[in-house]
Design an enzyme around this catalytic site. Structure first.
Site, PDB file in Angstrom:
ATOM      1  N   GLY A  29       0.692  -0.983   0.472  1.00  0.00           N
ATOM      2  CA  GLY A  29      -0.045  -0.010   0.376  1.00  0.00           C
ATOM      3  C   GLY A  29       0.614   1.377  -0.086  1.00  0.00           C
ATOM      4  N   ARG A  39      13.037  10.316  -2.809  1.00  0.00           N
ATOM      5  CA  ARG A  39      14.420  11.279  -3.206  1.00  0.00           C
ATOM      6  C   ARG A  39      15.856  11.077  -2.160  1.00  0.00           C
ATOM      7  NH1 ARG A  39      14.965  16.111  -0.535  1.00  0.00           N
ATOM      8  NH2 ARG A  39      15.258  18.149  -1.781  1.00  0.00           N
ATOM      9  N   ARG A  90       0.618  -5.163  -5.546  1.00  0.00           N
ATOM     10  CA  ARG A  90       0.767  -6.389  -4.568  1.00  0.00           C
ATOM     11  C   ARG A  90       0.767  -7.273  -5.941  1.00  0.00           C
ATOM     12  NH1 ARG A  90      -2.963  -3.871  -1.251  1.00  0.00           N
ATOM     13  NH2 ARG A  90      -1.479  -2.908   0.336  1.00  0.00           N
ATOM     14  N   ASP A 121       5.415  -5.501   6.342  1.00  0.00           N
ATOM     15  CA  ASP A 121       6.306  -6.330   6.481  1.00  0.00           C
ATOM     16  C   ASP A 121       6.502  -6.922   5.502  1.00  0.00           C
ATOM     17  OD1 ASP A 121       7.303  -7.238   8.879  1.00  0.00           O
ATOM     18  OD2 ASP A 121       5.277  -6.873  10.355  1.00  0.00           O
ATOM     19  N   SER A 123       6.097  -6.540   2.225  1.00  0.00           N
ATOM     20  CA  SER A 123       7.355  -5.708   1.779  1.00  0.00           C
ATOM     21  C   SER A 123       8.794  -6.134   1.745  1.00  0.00           C
ATOM     22  CB  SER A 123       7.257  -4.424   1.075  1.00  0.00           C
ATOM     23  OG  SER A 123       6.400  -4.470   0.934  1.00  0.00           O
ATOM     24  N   THR A 143       4.731   2.733   5.538  1.00  0.00           N
ATOM     25  CA  THR A 143       3.184   1.887   5.722  1.00  0.00           C
ATOM     26  C   THR A 143       2.114   3.416   6.391  1.00  0.00           C
ATOM     27  OG1 THR A 143       1.154   0.729   6.167  1.00  0.00           O
ATOM     28  CG2 THR A 143       3.811   0.374   7.171  1.00  0.00           C
ATOM     29  N   ASP A 145      -0.151   1.941   8.545  1.00  0.00           N
ATOM     30  CA  ASP A 145      -0.597   1.624   9.888  1.00  0.00           C
ATOM     31  C   ASP A 145       0.607   1.350  10.754  1.00  0.00           C
ATOM     32  OD1 ASP A 145      -3.388   1.005   8.206  1.00  0.00           O
ATOM     33  OD2 ASP A 145      -2.636  -1.143   7.810  1.00  0.00           O
ATOM     34  N   ASP A 147       2.648  -0.272  11.456  1.00  0.00           N
ATOM     35  CA  ASP A 147       2.716  -2.050  12.050  1.00  0.00           C
ATOM     36  C   ASP A 147       3.721  -2.623  11.430  1.00  0.00           C
ATOM     37  OD1 ASP A 147       1.838  -1.891   9.297  1.00  0.00           O
ATOM     38  OD2 ASP A 147      -0.003  -3.075  10.385  1.00  0.00           O
ATOM     39  N   ARG A 189      -6.807  -2.541   8.915  1.00  0.00           N
ATOM     40  CA  ARG A 189      -6.696  -3.623   9.540  1.00  0.00           C
ATOM     41  C   ARG A 189      -6.472  -4.856  10.295  1.00  0.00           C
ATOM     42  NH1 ARG A 189      -7.636  -5.698   3.624  1.00  0.00           N
ATOM     43  NH2 ARG A 189      -8.149  -4.069   3.098  1.00  0.00           N
TER      44      ARG A 189
HETATM   45  O1  F6P Z   1      -1.668   0.613   4.275  1.00  0.00           O
HETATM   46  C1  F6P Z   1      -2.348   0.121   4.703  1.00  0.00           C
HETATM   47  C2  F6P Z   1      -4.152  -0.467   4.414  1.00  0.00           C
HETATM   48  O2  F6P Z   1      -4.274   1.307   4.418  1.00  0.00           O
HETATM   49  C3  F6P Z   1      -4.635  -1.175   5.689  1.00  0.00           C
HETATM   50  O3  F6P Z   1      -5.016  -0.370   6.508  1.00  0.00           O
HETATM   51  C4  F6P Z   1      -5.637  -1.541   4.892  1.00  0.00           C
HETATM   52  O4  F6P Z   1      -6.497  -2.527   5.776  1.00  0.00           O
HETATM   53  C5  F6P Z   1      -4.722  -2.053   3.715  1.00  0.00           C
HETATM   54  O5  F6P Z   1      -3.886  -0.881   3.087  1.00  0.00           O
HETATM   55  C6  F6P Z   1      -6.007  -2.077   2.272  1.00  0.00           C
HETATM   56  O6  F6P Z   1      -5.255  -1.638   1.201  1.00  0.00           O
HETATM   57  P1  F6P Z   1      -5.892  -2.237   0.000  1.00  0.00           P
HETATM   58  O7  F6P Z   1      -6.503  -1.865  -0.403  1.00  0.00           O
HETATM   59  O8  F6P Z   1      -5.126  -1.100  -1.368  1.00  0.00           O
HETATM   60  O9  F6P Z   1      -5.299  -4.089  -0.139  1.00  0.00           O
END
Ligand code: F6P
Length: 339
Positions: A29, A39, A90, A121, A123, A143, A145, A147, A189
């Site tokens: 993401g 950069r 992805r 993670d 990646s 990210t 998140d 996380d 998530r």
């Molecule tokens: O970037 C992290 C995140 O926004 C999560 O909070 C979310 O669950 C997920 O990515 C959704 O990403 P995508 O819809 O691109 O799979």
């Protein structure tokens, strides 16, 4: 591995090899600040006489040799742009052993001496595979998140939180005027960092996190009733998208509390936008550190923030690290709400 005149030399190679060219990609993401990191990598590399190649669409770009040479001029004017101008993806193909082999072959054909991976993670696990296939890697945590176990900070988190805070503030204004109960769903998530900090910053009455199991009466209805008994007439619930029971939350609140709540999903609005000062500076410094690592001969590292300092950890060690919102942190956050 050793260092000659500041350049990395791989001892296992029969011939000494200095770093001349690196690739940089963003994966998973997107997150605001990724451009600043690209950069930072490009500028620091150029200063060391290393040329940089942008790899388009993450590992997909490595699989299909989609490269974009990056000069200092090419990265001028990107520091304030959200998303990633290299684009991200992805890649199911890269998740296979054949895919990793093909990506490594393409990196070698392109004469990339190392690849800098900006992502989360997942990646980094891809980066570990790539390094096992012979391509030196450096990971930079990106990210929204926050996380990633090994680091206190990930690029994009600050911008996402501030975006969420601003949006929730706006929703609260109108909730106040109409004496409403508002549920605002923020991203996250598996991790509730955005929800946790946004709930505290916006003075939410209730925070709902993926880290918590939900007892609906105890965690939602009782605090809402207590708030109403104390004279409150508008109510704010901030929930992470991965929290328990969100699908039935509005109808249950209406049934048991007698108020029909509004439900706003902030969604991707939190992932875009111009990065904050913190995201720009941290991303830039992490990019710089990635190159400093390579120059020192420290390959296969993840750039992280620990105890407030930028550092570089061996990738395997970094991937084994865990972090989560502690029970005491959650309790402290809830002490500031009605829960
Ligand atoms: O970037 C992290 C995140 O926004 C999560 O909070 C979310 O669950 C997920 O990515 C959704 O990403 P995508 O819809 O691109 O799979």
């Amino acid at each position: 591995m050793r260092i000659i005149m500041g350049w990395t030399v791989r001892c296992e190679d029969s011939m000494e090899k200095k770093i001349k060219k690196i690739g940089v990609l963003a994966s998973g993401g997107d997150a605001p600040g990724m451009n600043a990191a690209i950069r930072g990598v490009t500028l620091a590399a150029a200063r060391a006489g290393i040329s940089t190649v942008g790899i388009l669409e993450g590992y997909e770009g490595l699989l299909h040799s989609r490269f974009l040479p990056l000069s200092v001029e090419d990265v001028s004017g990107v520091i304030d742009r959200g998303g990633t101008f290299l684009r991200t993806a992805r890649s199911p193909e890269f998740a296979t052993p054949e895919g990793v082999r093909k990506a490594a072959e393409n990196a070698e054909k392109a004469e990339l001496d190392a690849v800098v991976v900006i992502g989360g993670d997942g990646s980094f696990r891809g980066a570990l595979d790539l390094s096992a296939a012979g391509v030196p890697v450096i990971g930079i945590p990106g990210t929204i998140d926050n996380d990633i176990g090994c680091t206190e900070y990930t690029i994009g988190f600050d911008t996402a939180m501030n975006t969420a805070m601003e949006a929730v503030d706006r929703i609260r204004d109108t909730a106040y005027s109409h004496e409403r109960c508002s549920i605002v769903e923020v991203m996250g998530r598996r991790a509730g960092y955005i929800a946790y900090y946004t709930a505290i910053a916006c003075g939410a009455d209730i925070m709902l996190l993926p880290e918590d199991t939900l007892d609906f009466d105890r965690d939602v209805i009782a605090p809402l009733r207590a708030a109403r008994d104390a004279g409150k007439r508008e109510f704010l619930i901030v929930a992470a998208e991965g929290a328990d029971g969100l699908d039935v939350l509005p109808e249950k609140i209406e049934r048991d509390f007698g108020v029909k709540p509004t439900y706003s999903v902030l969604g991707y609005i939190q992932r875009g936008g111009s990065p904050t000062l913190r995201d720009r500076t941290m991303a830039s410094l992490m990019g710089e550190r990635a190159i400093a690592c390579l120059l020192r001969g420290d390959e296969d590292r993840i750039i992280a923030v620990r105890n407030g300092e930028i550092c570089a950890l061996p990738i395997q060690e970094a991937l084994a690290m865990k972090k989560e919102l502690s029970a005491s942190a959650i309790r402290a956050g809830k002490n500031l709400s009605c829960q």
